[in-house]
Write an enzyme that holds these catalytic residues in place. Sequence first.
Site, PDB file in Angstrom:
ATOM      1  N   TYR A 176       0.835  -1.208   0.000  1.00 37.39           N
ATOM      2  CA  TYR A 176       0.000   0.000   0.000  1.00 37.39           C
ATOM      3  C   TYR A 176       0.870   1.258   0.000  1.00 37.39           C
ATOM      4  CZ  TYR A 176      -3.636   3.217   1.757  1.00 37.39           C
ATOM      5  OH  TYR A 176      -4.515   4.263   1.933  1.00 37.39           O
ATOM      6  N   LYS A 180       1.008   4.030  -2.979  1.00 37.41           N
ATOM      7  CA  LYS A 180       0.657   5.417  -2.719  1.00 37.41           C
ATOM      8  C   LYS A 180       1.812   6.357  -3.044  1.00 37.41           C
ATOM      9  CE  LYS A 180      -3.595   4.891  -1.458  1.00 37.41           C
ATOM     10  NZ  LYS A 180      -4.661   5.300  -2.409  1.00 37.41           N
TER      11      LYS A 180
END
Length: 318
Positions: A176, A180
């Site tokens: 993640y 991002k």
Amino acid sequence: MGMDVLAGRTAIVTGAGRGLGRAEALELARLGAAVVVNDYGQPGRDGSGEASATPAEEVAAEIVAAGGRAVAHHGDVADFKQAQELAGLALETFGSLDILVNNAGILRDRMVFSMTEEEWDAVIRVHLKGHFNMTRFAAAHWRDRAKADNGRPVFGRIVNTSSEAFLAGSAGQPNYAAAKGGIVGLTTSTAAALAKYGVRSNVICPRARTRMTDDVFGPAGPAVDRSPDPLAPEHVAPLVGYLASPAAERVNGQVFVVHGGMVALVDRPRVTAKFDTAKDAFTYGELDELLTGYFAGRDPAESFAATEVLGLKRSRPY
């Protein structure tokens, strides 16, 4: 439905069947935009379960019931062809594509030493490839429009969704955090490439209480003096509405952190210390003397100064 600053504009919002995406879609509609509500509709925050058109259809129906214009799209933005079809749906239904809000995402949390290849690939695919796919087709449309009008700038807005996880790290979310961080790089590259066409591309790092963060923030507590939940997704939506509007003409390639009545602009990385060799080239010994001394007393668990961004310590960022 409300103000008309986006009247005549068409917006696509991905992952808009719930949480942040839903709040953003409703805000853009309130500001006058026609909205293409995209959501693949899988019930699990990890992307598991049978896909359903219901979440997107319910949000689109909510917008229409309030007097706005909306259409639902049930598709996977990480699939190149389906992303192209989503961009085409905006043009076919409303005759334009002016605003793209990339929000769709999933979680597959695991420590880096335990993460499977599939857990890594799935998160990178939905977040980073999904952002790229939609950006690619919107960008091509805006470039073609500008060329067709003898190079005159068009109106185009991209609002991407990153996270403080890219700034501060998140121990159980290497996939993640990497996705991002990649989204920020995609955004700034896009901002530089499309500025001459009139397109503005920015990225937000929101904190909000959604099904993606229910194990971090927990359920909303009891209202105090009728005050709204400071982590409600509705606190994030106004910034998205602003960045999608003509008022944000001079805002491009920027990173914002937003939550609970607070908007913070994150500066680009700067050099905090500089070391020069006293000779023609560094030696191990010279670097040992300079760098070991500089980092003396640092806690290795605090691996990057950005862990202190906005007072954020070791709690998991979103």
